[in-house]
Design a protein around this motif. Structure first.
Motif, PDB file in Angstrom:
ATOM      1  N   THR A  10       0.965  -1.100   0.122  1.00  0.00           N
ATOM      2  CA  THR A  10      -0.172   0.016  -0.035  1.00  0.00           C
ATOM      3  C   THR A  10       0.846   1.121  -0.260  1.00  0.00           C
ATOM      4  O   THR A  10       0.699   2.104  -0.757  1.00  0.00           O
ATOM      5  CB  THR A  10      -0.869  -0.061   1.354  1.00  0.00           C
ATOM      6  OG1 THR A  10      -1.755  -1.121   1.216  1.00  0.00           O
ATOM      7  CG2 THR A  10      -1.732   1.278   1.200  1.00  0.00           C
ATOM      8  N   ALA A  11       1.849   1.221   0.896  1.00  0.00           N
ATOM      9  CA  ALA A  11       2.641   2.731   1.042  1.00  0.00           C
ATOM     10  C   ALA A  11       3.455   2.627  -0.331  1.00  0.00           C
ATOM     11  O   ALA A  11       3.678   3.909  -0.674  1.00  0.00           O
ATOM     12  CB  ALA A  11       3.715   2.346   2.055  1.00  0.00           C
ATOM     13  N   ALA A  12       3.840   1.654  -1.077  1.00  0.00           N
ATOM     14  CA  ALA A  12       4.722   1.808  -2.512  1.00  0.00           C
ATOM     15  C   ALA A  12       3.977   2.431  -3.372  1.00  0.00           C
ATOM     16  O   ALA A  12       4.543   3.112  -4.404  1.00  0.00           O
ATOM     17  CB  ALA A  12       5.244   0.444  -2.924  1.00  0.00           C
ATOM     18  N   THR A  13       2.581   2.413  -3.318  1.00  0.00           N
ATOM     19  CA  THR A  13       1.718   3.170  -4.423  1.00  0.00           C
ATOM     20  C   THR A  13       1.002   4.525  -3.700  1.00  0.00           C
ATOM     21  O   THR A  13       0.182   4.927  -4.402  1.00  0.00           O
ATOM     22  CB  THR A  13       0.292   2.079  -4.737  1.00  0.00           C
ATOM     23  OG1 THR A  13      -0.303   1.773  -3.562  1.00  0.00           O
ATOM     24  CG2 THR A  13       0.937   0.843  -5.514  1.00  0.00           C
ATOM     25  N   SER A  18       9.645  -2.933 -10.309  1.00  0.00           N
ATOM     26  CA  SER A  18       8.732  -2.705 -11.129  1.00  0.00           C
ATOM     27  C   SER A  18       7.663  -1.982 -11.196  1.00  0.00           C
ATOM     28  O   SER A  18       7.566  -1.067 -10.068  1.00  0.00           O
ATOM     29  CB  SER A  18       7.990  -4.495 -10.934  1.00  0.00           C
ATOM     30  OG  SER A  18       7.442  -4.345  -9.719  1.00  0.00           O
ATOM     31  N   GLY A  19       6.672  -1.594 -12.016  1.00  0.00           N
ATOM     32  CA  GLY A  19       5.906  -0.814 -12.161  1.00  0.00           C
ATOM     33  C   GLY A  19       6.710   0.527 -12.498  1.00  0.00           C
ATOM     34  O   GLY A  19       6.799   0.599 -13.662  1.00  0.00           O
ATOM     35  N   ALA A  70      12.328   6.438 -11.315  1.00  0.00           N
ATOM     36  CA  ALA A  70      11.138   7.132 -11.538  1.00  0.00           C
ATOM     37  C   ALA A  70      10.119   7.314 -10.802  1.00  0.00           C
ATOM     38  O   ALA A  70       9.280   8.136 -10.885  1.00  0.00           O
ATOM     39  CB  ALA A  70      10.506   6.663 -13.064  1.00  0.00           C
ATOM     40  N   GLY A  71      10.107   6.401  -9.530  1.00  0.00           N
ATOM     41  CA  GLY A  71       9.313   6.600  -8.629  1.00  0.00           C
ATOM     42  C   GLY A  71       9.497   6.068  -7.276  1.00  0.00           C
ATOM     43  O   GLY A  71      10.709   5.651  -7.024  1.00  0.00           O
ATOM     44  N   PHE A  72       8.797   6.177  -6.185  1.00  0.00           N
ATOM     45  CA  PHE A  72       9.035   5.881  -4.971  1.00  0.00           C
ATOM     46  C   PHE A  72       8.845   4.319  -4.927  1.00  0.00           C
ATOM     47  O   PHE A  72       7.857   3.704  -5.320  1.00  0.00           O
ATOM     48  CB  PHE A  72       8.272   6.482  -3.929  1.00  0.00           C
ATOM     49  CG  PHE A  72       8.565   8.111  -3.505  1.00  0.00           C
ATOM     50  CD1 PHE A  72       9.269   8.175  -2.619  1.00  0.00           C
ATOM     51  CD2 PHE A  72       8.252   8.860  -4.148  1.00  0.00           C
ATOM     52  CE1 PHE A  72       9.928   9.485  -2.299  1.00  0.00           C
ATOM     53  CE2 PHE A  72       8.622  10.269  -4.160  1.00  0.00           C
ATOM     54  CZ  PHE A  72       9.456  10.563  -2.875  1.00  0.00           C
ATOM     55  N   HIS A  73       9.577   3.637  -3.946  1.00  0.00           N
ATOM     56  CA  HIS A  73       9.505   2.235  -3.720  1.00  0.00           C
ATOM     57  C   HIS A  73       9.820   1.963  -2.203  1.00  0.00           C
ATOM     58  O   HIS A  73      10.669   3.057  -1.561  1.00  0.00           O
ATOM     59  CB  HIS A  73      10.365   1.453  -4.708  1.00  0.00           C
ATOM     60  CG  HIS A  73      10.077   1.442  -5.926  1.00  0.00           C
ATOM     61  ND1 HIS A  73       9.137   0.418  -6.507  1.00  0.00           N
ATOM     62  CD2 HIS A  73      10.415   2.522  -7.172  1.00  0.00           C
ATOM     63  CE1 HIS A  73       8.889   1.014  -8.041  1.00  0.00           C
ATOM     64  NE2 HIS A  73       9.656   1.850  -8.171  1.00  0.00           N
ATOM     65  N   THR A  74       9.276   0.972  -1.552  1.00  0.00           N
ATOM     66  CA  THR A  74       9.901   0.560  -0.149  1.00  0.00           C
ATOM     67  C   THR A  74      10.631  -0.362  -0.177  1.00  0.00           C
ATOM     68  O   THR A  74      10.679  -1.482  -0.693  1.00  0.00           O
ATOM     69  CB  THR A  74       8.364   0.159   0.491  1.00  0.00           C
ATOM     70  OG1 THR A  74       7.487   1.285   0.027  1.00  0.00           O
ATOM     71  CG2 THR A  74       8.805   0.183   1.936  1.00  0.00           C
ATOM     72  N   TYR A  75      11.899  -0.051   0.460  1.00  0.00           N
ATOM     73  CA  TYR A  75      13.037  -0.902   0.841  1.00  0.00           C
ATOM     74  C   TYR A  75      13.142  -1.347   2.124  1.00  0.00           C
ATOM     75  O   TYR A  75      12.993  -0.542   3.004  1.00  0.00           O
ATOM     76  CB  TYR A  75      14.355  -0.199   0.324  1.00  0.00           C
ATOM     77  CG  TYR A  75      14.109   0.358  -1.230  1.00  0.00           C
ATOM     78  CD1 TYR A  75      14.556  -0.573  -2.336  1.00  0.00           C
ATOM     79  CD2 TYR A  75      13.719   1.443  -1.309  1.00  0.00           C
ATOM     80  CE1 TYR A  75      14.648  -0.027  -3.326  1.00  0.00           C
ATOM     81  CE2 TYR A  75      13.876   2.237  -2.730  1.00  0.00           C
ATOM     82  CZ  TYR A  75      14.139   1.155  -3.632  1.00  0.00           C
ATOM     83  OH  TYR A  75      13.931   1.605  -5.112  1.00  0.00           O
TER      84      TYR A  75
END
Length: 466
Positions: free
Chosen positions: A32-35, A222-223, A228-233
């Protein structure tokens, strides 16, 4: 990050282990946080988890970080420590808001800059706390939502953003690496769409943790791309399992696991028997970028920040609370399965590859070695083909079989192909093989059989077809 991570080493040196295991509630929260929007807050901890640290980086644009939570690393080394932060990077770290500042929209920006004389500056901060570790029988999860510097190609040459942790005994000593442990939750170089995760431990060079490379794995974003975007690591350090595990994930999906039984008990205890602190930084140049073309150079564009939405640390007490982990795997048989994402192995090592723009392959593969990939879903339409991306620098007369088995290493192979030298350990080709019809979900074993004791194959990825 204290030393070079993911740098190719001679084939005789490294053997590593990666795996996948996610906590269902945490994975849902992370997905959820990733989007979420760029200024999202850290997610509410799932049941059974307690938040022990959080920074949403809220504050006026152009202000610095909260120095009760963070301290700045400045200059080109720790006091009395190795020069160039021990990695050969070329920037000078500063506490100036031109390098480290809030953007006013809930993000921290760490921005590398170059002056008129060609000198680079950037930013590096670490938590004042050094006590992040799981309780006995419990878990620790450290996660951040990050957009890597949005620059690619030649303009990204030399960029090295990272989100990582160092063992508490390092602070004030600065010469006991890698024995005190390092957990690289996210590293990236050269604007590649790749998230590298690594554990460093033992002695350097070589040693039980294959230093200075460490025990590493990687996966693409992915996505949107990592840039280009935020992701959760995230990293999840789990003392509720036996053996103890440290699992790295991207957007809630585990892609790399290090287990206590991979190294001797003393090495593991020295690396994990204490708290850790968290570090965020963007380096320029150094050993890791050097492995992928070097830099920075005159074509490198300054001014592209790493944006950090939040950093959050959670603990689970291990008293039976929390969520039930799902089965491992959930892999699609018809999409490329990265070979280094195995759940278990014997005789398998990981190494950097030049194939497909970088990443890692599995290597050191000889007769009797194997790798396990759990939960591969073939669906209801039977698969009849197996494809593997392979390379071999084996000497003349050395060859072997790459085999596919289902659910047990003792099962008869459902298909295989023979391989001899391809012209080099990074000379890649995709080899097909017919397999018996397969439907449903299975654990897939890649097994390697040879009449000679020598290594005969590397594998980058594999998948299946109809």
């Amino acid at each position: 990050m204290t030393e070079t991570s993911g740098i190719p080493r001679p084939r005789a040196l490294g053997r590593a282990l990666v795996a996948a295991l996610a906590s269902l509630g945490l994975a849902a929260a992370v997905a959820t946080a990733a989007t979420a929007p760029a200024n999202a807050s850290a997610p509410t901890p799932p049941s059974g988890w307690t938040q022990v640290f959080r920074d949403d980086f809220d504050g006026p644009a152009g202000s610095g970080v909260n120095t009760s939570d963070w301290q700045y690393d400045t200059g080109t080394s720790y006091p009395g420590g190795a020069g160039n932060w021990g990695t050969g990077e070329v920037e000078t770290m500063t506490s100036g808001t031109g390098n480290v500042a809030l953007d006013g929209n809930g993000n921290l920006l760490i921005t590398p800059r170059r002056d008129a004389s060609g000198n680079w500056t950037s930013g590096r901060i670490e938590t004042t706390r050094t006590d992040f570790q799981p309780p006995a029988g419990g878990k620790l999860r450290v996660q951040a939502r990050i957009q890597m510097p949005n620059v690619t190609g030649a303009a990204a040459k030399g960029y090295w953003p990272a989100f990582w942790m160092l063992g508490a005994p390092f602070r004030g000593n600065y010469w006991n690496w890698p024995g005190v442990g390092e957990l690289d939750i996210m590293e990236n170089v050269q604007g590649l769409n790749t998230d590298w995760a690594t554990m460093h431990c033992g002695t350097s060079p070589g040693g039980p943790c294959n230093e200075t490379t460490g025990i590493g794995g990687n996966t693409p974003c992915s996505g949107t791309s990592c840039q280009a975007g935020f992701h959760t690591y995230a990293v999840e350090w789990d003392r509720s399992t036996s053996p103890e595990e440290i699992r790295f994930s991207l957007d809630g999906v585990d892609f790399h696991t290090v287990r206590a039984d991979q190294v001797d008990a003393t090495t593991w205890a020295n690396a994990t028997g204490h708290g850790f602190f968290v570090i965020l930084n963007v380096a320029m140049g150094g050993g890791f970028p050097a492995a992928f073309g070097g830099g920075p150079d005159s074509g490198t564009e300054p001014g592209h920040p790493m944006a950090v939405d939040y950093v959050q640390v959670l603990r689970s007490s291990g008293d039976g609370g929390g969520t039930t982990p799902p089965p491992r795997g959930n892999r699609n048989a018809y999409s490329a399965i990265q070979a280094e994402s195995y759940d278990s192995q014997s005789g398998v090592g990981t190494e950097s590859t030049t194939d497909d723009g970088g990443g890692q392959d599995i290597g050191y593969l000889a007769g009797g070695d194997w790798a396990l990939y759990k939960g591969v879903d073939f669906g209801s339409r039977p698969a009849g083909q197996f494809y593997a991306r392979v390379a071999s620098g084996a000497a003349s007369g050395v060859s072997g079989l790459v085999e596919v088995r289902l659910d047990s290493r003792d099962s008869a192979p459902i298909g295989s192909f023979a391989l001899a030298g391809t012209g080099g350990w990074q000379s890649w080709r995709t080899v097909p093989a017919n397999i018996g019809p397969v439907t449903g979900t299975h654990d897939v074993y890649l097994t390697f059989t040879s009449g000679q004791p020598a290594d005969f194959v590397n594998v980058n990825w594999f998948d299946f077809g109809h």
